[in-house]
Structure formats: structure tokens, C-alpha cells
Motif scaffolding. Structure first.
Motif, short mmCIF file in Angstrom:
data_model
loop_
_atom_site.label_atom_id
_atom_site.label_comp_id
_atom_site.label_asym_id
_atom_site.label_seq_id
_atom_site.Cartn_x
_atom_site.Cartn_y
_atom_site.Cartn_z
N VAL A 149 -5.21 -0.14 1.98
CA VAL A 149 -4.63 -1.27 1.25
C VAL A 149 -5.57 -1.58 0.09
CG1 VAL A 149 -4.01 -3.71 1.30
CG2 VAL A 149 -3.50 -2.27 3.28
N SER A 150 -5.05 -1.61 -1.13
CA SER A 150 -5.89 -2.01 -2.26
C SER A 150 -5.76 -3.52 -2.48
CB SER A 150 -5.55 -1.23 -3.53
OG SER A 150 -4.22 -1.46 -3.96
N LEU A 151 -6.81 -4.11 -2.99
CA LEU A 151 -6.92 -5.56 -3.11
C LEU A 151 -7.45 -5.93 -4.48
CD1 LEU A 151 -6.94 -8.42 -1.79
CD2 LEU A 151 -9.17 -7.85 -0.84
N GLY A 152 -6.68 -6.72 -5.23
CA GLY A 152 -7.15 -7.19 -6.55
C GLY A 152 -6.85 -6.21 -7.67
N ILE A 153 -7.28 -4.96 -7.51
CA ILE A 153 -6.99 -3.90 -8.48
C ILE A 153 -6.07 -2.90 -7.80
CG2 ILE A 153 -7.94 -2.07 -9.93
CD1 ILE A 153 -10.60 -3.54 -9.89
N ARG A 154 -4.93 -2.62 -8.41
CA ARG A 154 -3.96 -1.72 -7.79
C ARG A 154 -4.46 -0.29 -7.86
NH1 ARG A 154 2.56 -1.36 -8.97
NH2 ARG A 154 3.10 -0.58 -6.90
N HIS A 156 -2.90 2.72 -6.54
CA HIS A 156 -1.92 3.77 -6.83
C HIS A 156 -0.54 3.26 -6.43
CE1 HIS A 156 0.16 7.68 -6.49
NE2 HIS A 156 -0.77 8.14 -7.33
N ASN A 157 0.49 3.76 -7.08
CA ASN A 157 1.86 3.33 -6.78
C ASN A 157 2.27 3.60 -5.34
OD1 ASN A 157 2.17 2.46 -9.40
ND2 ASN A 157 3.20 4.32 -10.10
N ASN A 158 1.64 4.58 -4.69
CA ASN A 158 1.99 4.93 -3.32
C ASN A 158 1.19 4.16 -2.27
OD1 ASN A 158 3.86 6.83 -4.21
ND2 ASN A 158 2.32 8.43 -4.36
N ILE A 159 0.24 3.35 -2.71
CA ILE A 159 -0.65 2.62 -1.80
C ILE A 159 -0.25 1.15 -1.75
CG2 ILE A 159 -3.05 1.95 -1.34
CD1 ILE A 159 -2.62 4.93 -1.06
N PRO A 160 -0.06 0.58 -0.55
CA PRO A 160 0.23 -0.86 -0.47
C PRO A 160 -0.88 -1.67 -1.14
CG PRO A 160 0.63 0.19 1.65
CD PRO A 160 -0.03 1.22 0.78
N HIS A 161 -0.47 -2.67 -1.91
CA HIS A 161 -1.43 -3.44 -2.71
C HIS A 161 -1.17 -4.93 -2.56
CE1 HIS A 161 -3.97 -4.71 -6.02
NE2 HIS A 161 -2.94 -5.30 -6.58
N VAL A 162 -2.25 -5.70 -2.56
CA VAL A 162 -2.17 -7.17 -2.56
C VAL A 162 -2.99 -7.68 -3.73
CG1 VAL A 162 -2.62 -9.30 -1.30
CG2 VAL A 162 -1.94 -7.24 -0.04
N GLY A 163 -2.40 -8.53 -4.54
CA GLY A 163 -3.17 -9.09 -5.65
C GLY A 163 -2.28 -9.76 -6.67
N PRO A 164 -2.87 -10.40 -7.64
CA PRO A 164 -2.11 -11.12 -8.66
C PRO A 164 -1.61 -10.21 -9.76
CG PRO A 164 -4.43 -11.35 -9.10
CD PRO A 164 -4.32 -10.54 -7.84
N ASP A 165 -0.68 -10.74 -10.54
CA ASP A 165 -0.28 -10.10 -11.79
C ASP A 165 -1.13 -10.76 -12.88
OD1 ASP A 165 0.91 -9.33 -14.16
OD2 ASP A 165 2.95 -9.43 -13.37
N GLU A 316 7.96 -0.88 1.78
CA GLU A 316 8.80 -0.30 0.72
C GLU A 316 8.43 -0.89 -0.64
OE1 GLU A 316 12.91 -0.67 1.65
OE2 GLU A 316 12.72 0.40 3.56
N GLU A 317 8.17 -2.21 -0.65
CA GLU A 317 7.68 -2.86 -1.87
C GLU A 317 6.16 -2.78 -1.81
OE1 GLU A 317 7.33 -4.25 -5.33
OE2 GLU A 317 9.37 -4.17 -4.54
N LYS A 318 5.58 -1.91 -2.64
CA LYS A 318 4.16 -1.58 -2.51
C LYS A 318 3.21 -2.64 -3.07
CE LYS A 318 4.71 2.52 -0.65
NZ LYS A 318 4.32 2.79 0.74
N TRP A 319 3.72 -3.55 -3.89
CA TRP A 319 2.84 -4.56 -4.49
C TRP A 319 3.26 -5.94 -4.02
CZ3 TRP A 319 1.95 -5.22 -10.51
CH2 TRP A 319 0.97 -6.20 -10.72
N GLU A 320 2.42 -6.58 -3.22
CA GLU A 320 2.66 -7.95 -2.79
C GLU A 320 1.89 -8.86 -3.74
OE1 GLU A 320 2.73 -10.67 1.26
OE2 GLU A 320 2.64 -8.49 1.36
N LYS A 321 2.61 -9.49 -4.65
CA LYS A 321 1.97 -10.29 -5.69
C LYS A 321 1.63 -11.69 -5.16
CE LYS A 321 4.33 -7.84 -9.40
NZ LYS A 321 5.27 -7.93 -10.54
N SER A 322 0.39 -12.09 -5.37
CA SER A 322 -0.02 -13.43 -4.96
C SER A 322 0.45 -14.46 -5.98
CB SER A 322 -1.54 -13.51 -4.82
OG SER A 322 -2.17 -13.14 -6.03
N ARG A 323 0.58 -15.68 -5.54
CA ARG A 323 1.06 -16.75 -6.41
C ARG A 323 -0.02 -17.19 -7.40
NH1 ARG A 323 4.02 -20.81 -2.08
NH2 ARG A 323 5.66 -19.37 -1.40
N SER A 324 0.45 -17.69 -8.54
CA SER A 324 -0.45 -18.27 -9.53
C SER A 324 -0.38 -19.79 -9.43
CB SER A 324 -0.05 -17.83 -10.94
OG SER A 324 -0.13 -16.44 -11.07
#
Length: 334
Positions: A149-154, A156-165, A316-324
């Protein structure tokens, strides 16, 4: 016996919020926690780990490779969120070890990652990748065996990610500035380069939005670090009538070093949060800041890793965007 899902439906909240309240998570509002616990007591809900199909699974070991930022608040909050997730799922023998490396030393992070991968019992890695291409190259042979799981910096598109836009957060900051400044008022933008995480993206989003306004823009001018930025701003403020100021990196340090009388009456919006920024908001030097929900990102990364390891969940949705969040004087929390 009532379930967490039924409690959630009765209160009109998510099942995750119910679970957090029952587990004593500090990531939810006290009022929400109180309502959940009152209903738990009223319905005689009992937490049942023994009957869970997850409880019998072997322990899972995860390493979280977090960056040490110049803004200590960021690092502390990310680690706090990860630790909350580890504590919440501890009963399932879910263990997260946190290691940190300097945000300005991608090479050191690579060295640490290679050491971590020598552990044959490792089940997962949570990482803020400073050199995305190199990190992905190293991890690629392990993707079938180890969950990432990547955190803060995405990563890769195939890796689940958590972080802001971060680009969106820059746009929000520019929208706030647009509302603070009038037509033809002058805005100084100072660019202090790329911190490998957010500053470059903040600036891109800010410029995308602010360039569509009727504000007169000076910059972005290269700041070249804290001390030189301080001198640059002093010099320009002395020469020209500047009404607003935006700095994409080191804003808290630069604003702290500038004479306060120089900043009186200026419209200043920032991205991010920390002790210094909070203090400057209290002094009404910074009008507003746009921040991410940092500890929630750490928690979500830990929770998502748990679900991948114990429930075989596929995202399936690889980027879980945190709220601003927009923070200003009236809603500032201590």
C-alpha cells in the motif's frame, strides 16, 4: 444479537465508524462515539472475536516505511494513524512495525527497503515512495507474495494507494485567495521547489486556478530556501504594494522569520498544518490553510492492508483520496 451493521443503520453512520467507536479510536468525534456506545450498551451488543473467521489466521507482519518530514506534525500524525489501526486489529495478531527515513534522502529509503525485503516472514509493506520508479522496480518481483500500500505519494496505478489529491488542495488554496483579494490586487507567489511529496503539486494546482482570476500575479519567483525567501519577500514588500502571499514550501518557517509588522494586512493562504502554522493562524497572520486528514490516511493505509491480508480484499478503485479541510481562526483546534 445486534450486529455492527445494524447499529450503523440505526444511527445513519458507516459500519467502519461503529467499529472505530467500539475500539476507542480517537479518529471520530466524541459525540458520535458517545451515541454508538450508548446504543451498544442499550442493545447489549457484545464484541465477538472467537466466532470470527479472522481470529484463527496466523499473525501477519507489516512494515510501514514512513518519511521524516521537516514538518514534524506530518510524520507524527501519519505514525499515529498507523498505530491506531495496528491497535484496533491487534486481536487478530496483526502487527505493524514503523521505520522512518529522511524525506530528503531517497537513497537511504531504498537501502532500508532492501533490508526490509530480506525478512522472509514479511506479509506487507506500507510505503511513502520517494523515488517511485526505483521503489516499484525493487518491489515488482515481490508483488505476488507481499501486499503493498502506498501512502502520501502514489507508487503505481496497480498498487492500492491512500493519500490526498495535492493538486486539488492547491486549487482550493487558490480559490480561497481569489475570494480574499479584489480585482487587480497583487499576489506574490514564491516557489521553493519540490519536497518529493506535495509542494510541486500544490503549486501546480494553485497556478491552474489562480491564473483564471483577475488578480495581478507576481511570480512564481524562486525562493531558494528559507533565508533567501525571507530576504526576497522583505525586498519586494519594500518596493511594491503587495496584497497577498502564497508560498508552496517552507511557508511556516519563512512566515515565522518575517517581521510581523510586514505581514499585517496581507492576505496569506497556505497548504498544510503544523504547530507554527497553527500559531500564525491564531495571530491572524495566516488567513487560512488547506490541509489533509493526515492521521486518517495512516489509519486507512493500515486498515486497507489488514483487509488485503486477512480478507483477501481486492481494491478496484486503487486510489483512496483523503478529504481536504480548510482551517481558519474560528475553527482552529488546539
Amino acid at each position: 444479537m445486534i450486529t455492527q451493521k445494524e447499529i450503523a443503520e440505526k444511527l445513519g453512520i458507516s459500519r467502519t465508524t461503529v467499529a472505530r467507536a467500539i475500539n476507542g479510536s480517537p479518529l471520530i468525534k466524541e459525540e458520535t462515539k458517545r451515541k454508538v456506545l450508548e446504543l451498544v450498551k442499550e442493545t447489549k451488543y457484545e464484541k465477538n472475536y472467537v466466532g470470527s473467521s479472522l481470529a484463527g489466521k496466523r499473525s501477519k507482519k507489516v512494515c510501514a516505511l514512513v518519511v521524516e518530514s521537516k514538518n514534524e506534525f506530518y510524520t507524527t500524525e501519519i505514525k499515529r494513524g498507523i498505530n491506531i489501526a495496528a491497535k484496533e486489529y491487534k486481536v487478530y495478531n496483526y502487527k505493524i512495525e514503523i521505520k522512518t527515513t529522511d524525506i530528503n534522502d531517497p537513497k537511504k529509503q531504498i537501502e532500508e527497503l532492501e533490508k526490509i525485503l530480506q525478512n522472509k516472514n514479511l506479509d506487507g509493506i506500507i510505503i511513502t515512495p520517494l523515488d517511485k520508479e526505483k521503489v516499484y522496480e525493487i518491489l515488482k518481483p515481490y508483488l505476488e507474495k507481499i501486499k503493498i500500500v502506498s501512502l502520501g505519494i502514489r507508487l503505481h496505478n496497480n498498487i492500492p494507494h491512500v493519500g490526498p489529491d495535492h493538486i486539488k488542495q492547491g486549487r482550493i488554496a487558490a480559490g480561497l485567495m481569489d475570494n480574499l483579494l479584489r480585482k487587480n490586487e497583487k499576489l506574490l507567489i514564491v516557489d521553493n521547489g519540490d519536497d518529493k511529496v506535495s509542494s510541486k503539486l500544490y503549486l501546480k494546482g494553485f497556478l491552474d486556478r489562480i491564473n483564471n482570476t483577475e488578480i495581478e500575479i507576481l511570480g512564481p519567483l524562486e525562493g531558494n530556501g528559507i533565508e533567501k525567501s525571507v530576504e526576497l519577500i522583505k525586498d519586494l514588500f519594500a518596493k511594491e504594494k503587495i496584497d497577498g502571499l502564497y508560498i508552496n514550501r517552507y511557508a511556516h518557517d519563512i512566515l515565522e522569520k518575517l517581521p510581523k509588522e510586514l505581514l499585517v494586512g496581507k492576505k496569506i493562504v497556505t497548504n498544510g498544518i503544523g504547530k507554527i502554522i497553527k500559531g500564525l493562524i491564531k495571530k491572524k497572520i495566516i488567513a487560512m490553510t488547506v490541509m489533509e486528514e493526515i492521521s486518517s490516511e495512516g489509519y486507512t493505509a493500515g486498515k486497507n492492508m489488514f483487509e488485503m491480508l486477512y480478507k483477501d480484499k481486492l481494491f478496484e478503485e486503487k486510489w483512496e483520496k483523503s478529504r481536504s479541510r480548510i482551517i481558519f481562526y474560528e475553527n482552529l483546534e488546539d
